[in-house]
Design an enzyme around this catalytic site. Structure first.
Site, PDB file in Angstrom:
ATOM      1  N   CYS A  34      74.145-102.186 -26.604  1.00  0.00           N
ATOM      2  CA  CYS A  34      73.231-103.037 -25.835  1.00  0.00           C
ATOM      3  C   CYS A  34      73.337-102.741 -24.341  1.00  0.00           C
ATOM      4  O   CYS A  34      72.343-102.844 -23.608  1.00  0.00           O
ATOM      5  CB  CYS A  34      73.501-104.510 -26.130  1.00  0.00           C
ATOM      6  SG  CYS A  34      75.239-104.986 -25.973  1.00  0.00           S
TER       7      CYS A  34
ATOM      8  N   HIS B 173      77.581-109.528 -25.096  1.00  0.00           N
ATOM      9  CA  HIS B 173      76.257-108.931 -25.294  1.00  0.00           C
ATOM     10  C   HIS B 173      75.585-108.768 -23.935  1.00  0.00           C
ATOM     11  O   HIS B 173      75.668-109.648 -23.075  1.00  0.00           O
ATOM     12  CB  HIS B 173      75.419-109.811 -26.216  1.00  0.00           C
ATOM     13  CG  HIS B 173      74.064-109.239 -26.520  1.00  0.00           C
ATOM     14  ND1 HIS B 173      73.914-108.011 -27.128  1.00  0.00           N
ATOM     15  CD2 HIS B 173      72.814-109.715 -26.289  1.00  0.00           C
ATOM     16  CE1 HIS B 173      72.610-107.757 -27.261  1.00  0.00           C
ATOM     17  NE2 HIS B 173      71.938-108.779 -26.763  1.00  0.00           N
TER      18      HIS B 173
END
EC number: 3.4.19.12
Length: 988
Positions: free
Chosen positions: A54, A309
């Site tokens: 990510c 994340h």
């Protein structure tokens, strides 16, 4: 409504509700609408997260929306572009970019004109050599990739392409040092691509920039050497901003190293920042345009520095609208405003959370933002970037593949719907005619098969009724509860459509099984009465020889054994049939269960000896009366019968006497051998090669294995077999030569041999069969010094086999996988870092050592250890020497892990660079800060394998970590030099 499972006539609640009434077409398939994968109008394209990538996706989206960078990359010439212009792009060959620039070109072209909702960046990630399952430091990735891109583009001829990284991202500042004594000013100019701002203790971005430019006093031990004064003087040092780039990257240092814990940690401090940033107050020259507007905010969700994340909020430079990029999902913000939203609710959950400060118009605050990107404010119209023709052709080819996939999925959905509608009508019609009317022919069919037929997701298999059959080939009465009675009309349809069998109609129910079941029920009722009768009869004392011998274990469980016999037929039926409709029990498992049942003793077999006669142990049996025995015989007619006057097995009596005689013989033999070989039994009385005894010039050799086996017998003669021979062949090579030198027998090989006195050797030859005599003789001239003595072995050393053995040992040490080594971190050459970060691939050797230390006393006995080792010993073969040698090495070099060390699992073909990455996760020390050494030798070649560097199992590697550099100029040199050196993390 629920189904009555015990009622074969109940056909409600078996799954029919799915098909009755109107049905949504989407229920006929499990294929998603392919249009959901299509890019929406005026929307951006997402990027697939390949596991832990990510952080890469956020930077790619941010760089894609830098129009100047995108246009420069499109202008970068490609070898494939020239090929396509000349011969055209072959349609049967997929495009495979060769360079980083080509990967970025193709990726940006797809992001710009693809019809897909998201694309796969795996080619780009693979080209960088990134591990998709491991999250890297996002800030370091940005630095390293920009450095790599600049190096790659610097070879281009077009200046607009060659200088794009410097034009967009590169600024200049100077380290300025002023001498307090003479006022001399020294200046060191340096380039930067981002400003790294400390956020600890600050609330506003401008405060962080002010601290970055703050003046520092150089006093005391940190004084500055002035070239004019030619001596160390007090001075001041600060950074002056000379020029700023078009795109200003501000790194907020959220991830810091905590020296108290030895961990990296995340700072969840709120930092306020505005959409407009005026940098003029911070510049040395005040006459330029230095107003910047916010263009991107990179966010890290999560409380840990090791996980979380990454997402990005980026402003579209053409429309001014803000978008949130979260891998495949892209969300447009309402009202052209930046909305950080839920990202700020995912910080550390604690009662002492600081409240989010109030933000005025045009300002924002975040505790998860780790990078802010500002663009120089300009009135120029936004740039329009067109995709080059050859890239557009590749994009259109990919779009055609996507359209073909969409059409294929749509057709599959259409076919599934058509099949579903046909089955819907069919099921509705058949379900109406499913019940069998009174007096009409009918069939039995399994409930499980009917439910699968009504299950839309599982196409039914052929009907298999074999699991419901009894031993007579008819319907078993116990299986009625899992069967359903249906009309003959529907049964005919099922067998025509799906096949299978056998059919179970009105005549299928087995009368014999019903009669047998009634008989078993009657016997079970009678068993309870007989159990009470036998219990009372057992209380009566038997006189004379009228009784019978019965095993005590059999008497304790006779009622259970009788019940098992009565149910035996039913159990056999269940074991042979198992589940229905093709899911029968595995034959091997069934046979294994039968074998286990056969191995279980039947009634009164517990007093049968191996010869089939009455056992000799009276403790395991007792006498019962004739009446009790006759009752028991009704249930066990085949049970072995032993009257009270029956004699015990004569063969067992003979064997018992022989066993007692053998035990006595072994004890006597052990006692005699121990007395005869006192020196062999006690290690302290045995000679040693290291200090040759003066009273003899000859010593004999036997294998240590023989000595330990013999000692085991002498200590436990009734439990262990006597040793009959001395097997010295294991110490010789296939040619009959000795495998050990005199020097090795005094050191590493001393644990494999035992030295014998000449007098003791004579006794050994009388007591045991010796296959090979091995002797060492000392020769020494009269009056000569002991050091001049010569030692000769018989048989002599075999140099060829000895060399082969040593080579094999070295090869084994250089060719290993998943072996343990130890990393010992040293601080100031003596202090050991006690606390460190969570480890990756750390072995559990500490626990193993604890288990070894806590073994029972008996297990520490050398004889106990030899029990396992002896079983693995090989006879005359070259491999046996290697086995001996390996065991010797393993025992003598076992490493005890000390506090402050970490054990890592490594392989010989692993590179030093890969080891440094493991160490980084174990100690939180970056690879470029690691100084590794082994046995005084510095390990510096990152591309070399551990085997070639001499790292063997159980090695201890010293780690010295570089401390942070206080000097600004030196720090900049390190950043500029190491930044390019660290590109190895991308796979070269």
């Amino acid at each position: 409504r629920r189904n009555c499972r015990g009622n074969p006539n109940c056909l409600v609640g078996i799954g029919e509700h799915v098909w009755l009434g109107e049905i949504d077409e989407n229920s006929f398939h499990n294929i998603d609408d392919p249009n959901c994968e299509r890019r929406k109008k005026n929307a951006f394209v997402g990027l697939t997260n390949l596991g832990a990538t990510c952080y890469v996706n956020t930077f790619l989206q941010m760089w894609f929306l830098n129009l100047e960078l995108r246009q420069a990359l499109y202008l970068c010439p490609s070898a494939y572009c020239e090929y396509a212009a000349g011969e055209g792009i072959p349609k049967d060959k997929d495009y495979e970019p060769q360079t980083i620039c080509e990967h970025l070109q193709y990726l940006f072209a797809l992001l710009q004109n693809s019809k897909r909702r998201y694309i796969d960046p795996s080619g780009f990630v693979k080209a960088l050599g990134l591990d998709t399952g491991q999250q890297q430091d996002a800030q370091e990735f940005s630095k390293l990739f920009m450095s790599l891109l600049e190096d790659t583009l610097s070879k281009q001829k077009n200046p607009d392409v060659r200088n794009i990284v410097q034009k967009q991202f590169c600024g200049e500042y100077a380290y300025v040092t002023v001498c307090n004594q003479c006022g001399r000013e020294s200046k060191l100019v340096s380039k930067f691509y981002e400003l790294e701002l400390n956020i600890q203790g600050h609330k506003q971005l401008t405060d962080c920039i002010t601290e970055f430019l703050k003046e520092e006093k150089l006093e005391g031990d940190n004084r500055y050497f002035c070239e004019t004064c030619q001596s160390k003087q007090n001075a001041t040092r600060k950074i002056r901003l000379l020029s700023l780039p078009c795109t200003l990257n501000l790194q907020l240092m959220r991830f810091v190293f905590d020296r108290q814990t030895g961990h990296k940690k995340k700072l969840n401090t709120y930092i306020g920042f505005s959409e407009l940033l005026d940098m003029e107050p911070f510049m040395e020259q005040k006459n330029g345009v230095y107003v910047y507007e916010l263009s991107a905010v990179l966010i890290h969700r999560g409380v840990s520095a090791y996980s979380g994340h990454y997402i990005a909020h980026v402003k579209d430079p053409q429309t001014g609208e803000w978008y949130k990029f979260n891998d495949e999902d892209i969300e447009k913000m309402e009202g052209k405003k930046l909305q950080l939203g839920i990202e700020e609710d995912l910080a550390e959950p604690s009662k002492s959370q600081t409240r989010k400060p109030k933000c005025g118009k045009g300002t924002h605050c975040s505790r998860n933002a780790y990078m802010l990107v500002y663009r120089l404010q300009t009135r120029e119209k936004s740039l329009t970037v067109e995709v080059p023709a050859f890239l557009q052709e590749l994009v259109e080819r990919d779009n055609c593949k996507f359209e073909e996939w969409c059409n294929e999925m749509a057709e599959m959905r259409k076919q599934s719907v058509a099949r579903g509608k046909i089955k819907h009508e069919e099921v509705k019609e058949l379900y109406k005619r499913l019940p069998a009317e009174a007096g009409s022919p009918y069939d039995f069919i399994s409930l499980e098969w009917l439910q699968k037929w009504l299950d839309e997701s599982t196409p039914p298999k052929p009907i298999d009724n074999t699991a419901c059959l009894c031993s007579h080939g008819k319907l078993h009465p116990d299986k009625i509860s899992i069967m359903k009675r249906i009309s003959e009309y529907v049964a005919d349809f099922f067998y025509r459509r799906y096949g299978g069998g056998p059919r179970l109609n009105v005549k299928a129910l087995c009368k014999d099984c019903v009669v047998e079941r009634c008989r078993i029920l009657r016997l079970k009722n009678q068993l309870n009465e007989d159990y009470k009768t036998v219990t009372n009869l057992l209380k009566i004392t038997v006189k004379g020889n009228d009784g019978f011998w019965v095993g005590k274990a059999s008497l304790r469980s006779w009622r259970q054994l009788a019940l098992e016999q009565l149910n035996e037929q039913d159990e056999d039926t269940e074991h042979s049939n198992g589940k229905m409709n093709g899911n029968a029990q595995n034959k091997d498992e069934s046979n294994e269960e039968k074998r286990e049942e056969e191995e279980e003793l039947n009634f009164n077999e517990d007093i049968v000896c191996p010869h089939g006669d009455l056992c000799i142990s009276e403790n395991e049996r007792r006498v019962v009366s004739k009446e009790a025995w006759e009752k028991l015989k009704q249930y066990f007619p085949k049970a072995p019968e032993f009257p009270n006057n029956r004699e015990c097995c004569s063969q067992c009596k003979i064997l018992e006497r022989e066993g007692e005689e053998n035990e006595a013989l072994h004890k006597m033999m052990a006692s005699e051998q121990k007395t005869s070989l006192q020196n062999l039994f006690h290690d302290k009385c045995r000679p040693c090669l290291g200090s040759w005894p003066q009273e003899t010039d000859e010593l004999y050799i036997v294998s240590q294995f023989f000595v330990e086996e013999w000692r085991k017998f002498v200590r436990r003669p009734t439990r262990c077999s006597p040793v009959s021979s001395v097997g010295n062949s294991a110490l010789l090579c296939p040619h009959g030569g000795l495998m050990f030198t005199y020097a090795s027998m005094t050191k590493e090989d001393s644990k494999l041999i035992a030295l014998i006195w000449p007098s003791e050797w004579e006794r050994i030859q009388k007591l045991f069969v010796v296959d090979h005599v091995i002797k060492i003789t000392r020769t020494q001239a009269a009056g000569a010094a002991p050091e001049s003595a010569l030692y000769v072995s018989e048989p002599q050393l075999c140099p060829e086999c000895r060399e082969g053995l040593l080579c094999q040992q070295q090869r084994d040490l250089r060719e290993y996988t998943q072996a343990t080594i130890y990393i010992h971190k040293v601080v100031d050459n003596k202090k050991v870092m006690k606390d460190a970060a969570p480890e990756l691939n750390v072995s559990s050797s500490e626990a193993e050592e604890e288990r070894e230390e806590n073994k029972p006393e008996g297990e520490q006995d050398p004889d106990f250890n030899q029990t396992n080792g002896g079983a693995k010993r090989q006879k005359i073969s070259h491999q046996s020497y290697i086995t001996y040698q390996k065991q010797g090495i393993r025992r003598s070099t076992r490493h005890r892990k000390v506090r402050g060390e970490k054990a890592l699992l490594v392989s010989a073909n692993q590179t030093l660079k890969e080891l440094k990455i493991q160490i980084m996760h174990a100690f939180s020390v970056a690879p470029f800060d690691q100084n590794l050494s082994i046995d005084g030798k510095i390990l510096s070649d990152d591309t070399a394998t551990l085997g070639s560097l001499g790292v063997i199992p159980e090695s201890v590697i010293l780690l010295r970590a570089d401390e942070p550099i206080a000097d600004y100029a030196a720090m900049d040199d390190v950043m500029q030099g190491e930044g390019r050196g660290r590109l190895g993390i991308f796979g070269g």
